[in-house]
Scaffold this active site. Structure first.
Site, PDB file in Angstrom:
ATOM      1  N   ASP A   1     -25.988 -64.509 -11.083  1.00 43.76           N
ATOM      2  CA  ASP A   1     -26.396 -63.180 -11.514  1.00 43.76           C
ATOM      3  C   ASP A   1     -26.408 -62.331 -10.244  1.00 43.76           C
ATOM      4  OD1 ASP A   1     -27.290 -60.958 -12.825  1.00 43.76           O
ATOM      5  OD2 ASP A   1     -28.914 -61.963 -13.880  1.00 43.76           O
TER       6      ASP A   1
HETATM    7  C1  BGC Z   1     -28.330 -58.702 -14.981  1.00 44.87           C
HETATM    8  C2  BGC Z   1     -27.110 -59.307 -15.608  1.00 44.87           C
HETATM    9  C3  BGC Z   1     -25.927 -58.388 -15.458  1.00 44.87           C
HETATM   10  C4  BGC Z   1     -25.735 -58.086 -13.986  1.00 44.87           C
HETATM   11  C5  BGC Z   1     -24.559 -57.165 -13.709  1.00 44.87           C
HETATM   12  C6  BGC Z   1     -28.079 -58.207 -13.572  1.00 44.87           C
HETATM   13  O1  BGC Z   1     -29.135 -57.424 -13.129  1.00 44.87           O
HETATM   14  O2  BGC Z   1     -29.384 -59.632 -14.996  1.00 44.87           O
HETATM   15  O3  BGC Z   1     -27.343 -59.592 -16.967  1.00 44.87           O
HETATM   16  O4  BGC Z   1     -24.791 -58.928 -16.018  1.00 44.87           O
HETATM   17  O5  BGC Z   1     -26.900 -57.455 -13.480  1.00 44.87           O
HETATM   18  O6  BGC Z   1     -24.804 -55.890 -14.125  1.00 44.87           O
END
Ligand code: BGC
Length: 766
Positions: free
Chosen positions: A278
């Site tokens: 993530d």
């Molecule tokens: C989130 C993810 C997301 C990623 C990219 C993160 O803060 O937890 O679910 O895909 O950002 O935007």
């Protein structure tokens, strides 16, 4: 031709020759074996390959382009490109309620809108893998046509506690439902030649302290609940990628856990795609590389340094780096960017909106319908409550979608020929405008969409409203999002102002023999107990996406007969939630550890086993018709390898409808505590006309009988008597049949990994 032009042509030809010569000199991705490509990379290039090219989109080998630049502005990230080796930069964008990209671009008047589909919980509430697949196909079309390669979706963490701020993105408290629905979405998206990244792997069940919380979970609860949903999707739909989560599980960051990302995900489940972090997750980059977290997203310079140091010191081997690079290249090879797909920037938004409308309507759950209040005849409606005019259609955070429009409830109802009281509508619109003007400006996606204060109607005013209309529809809204969890008092429970509004509207309308319909425009489970008696009918519309008003009107009018069922339990009070006493962890001021004391007794597994009556149970949902479940048959009453279950569902009412057929299994206790029943299979019937029947068939395999036995590190089906329970909810069981298993079966022996780092006592029946 002018001299200048001739010079330019010569220069261009020379450049082409040089680049052709270069390409000949170097192996090319897609032509030469991947091993050859990797051996032609410098160490720095390899390291750059295993991290994204920064927040924003990369235009190629060079430095990261700005937040708004790059191939697809607003995408969440890209991978590193090495044009010398024919390696393009691929584009990753969020999900999961639709593609999140910027609508506006520099020097371009065109708007790049995408479809806001209903949220994960709403899609799951359809219990319909067909519609979930269609939603996936529609998303796939937009991903493909906007030049994106991988969508960061679906999100399939378990809805462990109603307070989790991102529950709306997730599907259910049950892993089987979540796993199969997410698999259907993945299949739909990937059928369009683009990829998915199922997330957040794993045990990311809260937003509080999400970047460092240590989830302490037993091996059994991990295997049966928190990993199961991912396991089903990986095995059934083969997502191209998996996104590891922010949190730790039993002391180790998931993105740094070899046991999770390699032993379980790859060795045991056979996953052969790539794992990405993530965004900015984890701490020890070399550990992430070693764990098999192939791609570090969104990518930052400090990662190069740390990984290089680890390789130079021998702490990390180059072979491990090569392994990850290879996995990344294998995914790049599959992408539309690699095959130079000429995307149109013109997806079929019209058709996709129709799919969004169908899915949103099919996900609506009818909780209550006293005296057949619904469907509503064509009469005059007092449409009350701010969200009726200013609906929450999705949550906030990375799951936001920048859609072209939202159909309000008023528009939806108007289009179907209802007469929505204009005076009331005007009053609300004015009120909303005023309230919005004093709200803080929204400056980033982690800032919540505000719930505006309601109009303070006097009882006399409400009496007049009731006099001038035939029925009241009152919408109550809730919204949540990434970065914070919900609050019990101010969010899970309705405010006293909201309860008073429902009560007063009910008093005014009931005094004139008129009915009140409450529509819940909510992100997840809320309290219904304190106010449900005032309402004649209650519909949960969830956060329904851009076609909100159309979908709700479809159900209110009976154009669509509601067929959604709850995917999480609605308890009598928040304290009844099995994790309530320990959510979101300790120390309370800044939780660092979240102990999952409830073990496998999550959701209905708890309520049903410990006989805690819910307000509305898992799997619950009414229809405008009634269904009979008949003729349940098992192919044998002694289980060998597998068993066939069949039954007939019949529409016994007077309108057409679809029913969700849910198959639960009660297993003998054996050596371990078992929940009273667990969902093993489900199906949604086709649209059945009055009197029409459908034969439904399920196959039960040994793995469906098995529980995870920690002392054996194995999935074991215990000998004894099993009960097949088929019904319309986890409590509304219509038919049962038993069968026996003579001897224990060790269905699968697995690795002993991810044991809790802290001792704790799990909830048990004794
Ligand atoms: C989130 C993810 C997301 C990623 C990219 C993160 O803060 O937890 O679910 O895909 O950002 O935007």
């Amino acid at each position: 031709m002018s001299l200048r032009r001739i010079r330019l042509v010569v220069l261009f030809s020379l450049l082409c020759m040089v680049s052709l010569a270069q390409e000949k000199k170097y192996p090319q991705l897609g032509i030469d074996p991947i091993e050859k490509i990797i051996s032609a990379m410098t160490l720095d290039e390899k390291i750059s390959m295993v991290r994204g090219s920064g927040m924003g989109a990369s235009t190629g080998d060079g430095p990261v382009a700005g937040w708004v630049g790059g191939k697809v502005p607003g995408a969440a990230g890209t991978t590193f490109a090495i044009s010398r080796l024919g390696i393009p930069s691929i584009v990753l964008a969020d999900g999961p309620a639709g593609l999140r990209i910027d609508t506006a671009r520099v020097n371009d008047s065109k708007r790049y809108y995408t479809t806001a589909f209903p949220i994960g919980t709403s899609i799951a509430s359809t219990w319909d893998t067909e519609i979930a697949r269609k939603v996936g196909e529609a998303m796939g079309n937009e991903i493909h046509e906007y030049g994106v390669d991988i969508m960061l979706a679906p999100a399939q963490n378990i809805q462990r506690d109603p307070l989790c701020g991102r529950n709306f993105e997730y599907y259910s408290e049950d892993p089987v439902l979540s796993g199969h629905l997410a698999a259907a979405v993945v299949k739909g998206i990937q059928s369009k030649g683009v990829g998915t990244s199922i997330k957040h792997f794993a045990v990311n069940n809260q937003e509080t302290s999400r970047n460092f919380i240590d989830a302490i979970v037993s091996e059994r609860a991990l295997r049966e609940i928190y990993l199961k949903s991912f396991e089903i999707t990986v095995k059934e739909a083969h997502p191209w990628t998996v996104m590891s989560s922010y949190n730790k599980v039993n002391g180790v960051y998931t993105s740094e856990s070899y046991d999770l990302l390699s032993t379980i995900l790859r060795d045991e489940w056979g996953f052969d795609g790539l794992v990405m972090t993530d965004w900015y997750a984890g701490r020890k980059y070399p550990e992430q590389v070693r764990a098999g977290n192939d791609l570090l997203m969104p990518g930052r310079k400090s990662e190069n340094k740390k990984i290089k140091e680890a390789i130079e010191s021998g702490a990390l081997s180059e072979a491990e780096l090569d392994r990850n690079v290879k996995r990344i290249l294998n995914i790049i090879l599959k992408t539309p960017t690699f095959s130079k797909y000429k995307y149109s920037n013109n997806p079929n938004l019209k058709k996709n909106a129709e799919t969004a409308r169908i899915a949103a309507a099919d996900g609506i759950v009818l909780l209550k319908n006293e005296g057949n209040t619904l469907p509503l005849k064509l009469n005059k409606i007092a449409l009350l409550g701010n969200p009726s005019y200013n609906m929450f259609i999705g949550g906030n955070g990375s799951g936001e979608v920048y859609k072209a429009y939202v159909i309000s409830m008023q528009e939806g109802l108007d289009k179907l020929g209802y007469n929505v009281d204009e005076n009331i509508a005007t009053k609300y619109k004015q009120h909303i405008k005023e309230e919005q003007s004093i709200q803080p400006q929204r400056t980033n996606i982690l800032q919540k969409f505000e719930l505006l204060p309601e109009i303070d109607w006097t009882q006399n005013e409400l009496s007049d409203v009731a006099k001038n209309s035939d029925v009241a529809i009152l919408t109550i809204g809730r919204n949540a999002g990434e970065g914070s969890d919900r609050n019990v008092e101010k969010d899970y429970y309705l405010s006293s102002a909201e309860i008073d509004l429902i009560k007063n509207v009910a008093e005014a309308f009931h005094a004139q023999n008129k009915k009140v319909v409450v529509v819940l425009n909510i992100d997840g489970v809320v309290d219904v107990v304190k106010w449900r008696d005032y309402a004649d009918a209650i519909l949960i519309a969830w956060l329904p996406g851009q076609e909100a008003g159309n979908a709700i009107a479809d159900v209110i009018s009976g154009k669509v007969n509601p067929s959604g069922h709850l995917t999480s339990t609605f308890p009598m009070k928040y304290e009844d939630v099995p994790s309530a006493a320990f959510f979101p962890g300790t120390p309370i001021e800044r939780p660092e550890t979240a102990i999952y004391n409830e073990g496998v007794f999550v959701g209905y597994r708890y309520y049903n086993t410990f006989e805690v009556a819910p307000a509305y149970e898992f799997g619950y949902g009414l229809s405008y018709t009634t269904f009979g479940f008949e003729d349940l048959k098992l192919s044998t009453n002694e289980f060998k390898d597998q068993l066939e279950v069949s039954l007939t569902v019949i529409n016994k009412g007077s309108v057409a409808g679809k029913e969700v057929v849910q198959l639960y299994l009660s297993a003998p206790s054996g050596k371990i505590d078992k929940p009273n029943e667990e969902l093993k299979a489900f199906v949604k019937t086709k649209l059945l006309n009055p009197g029409e029947k459908e034969q439904v068939k399920f196959t039960i395999k040994a793995s469906d009988l098995a529980s995870f036995n920690t002392s054996q590190s194995a999935w074991v089906a215990d000998a004894g008597e099993y009960t097949v329970k088929v019904g319309a909810s986890s409590k509304d069981i219509r038919q049962t049949k038993t069968f026996t298993l003579k001897n224990d079966i060790i269905v699968e022996k697995v690795n002993k990994v991810l044991a809790p780092s802290i001792e704790f006592k799990e909830m048990s029946k004794q």
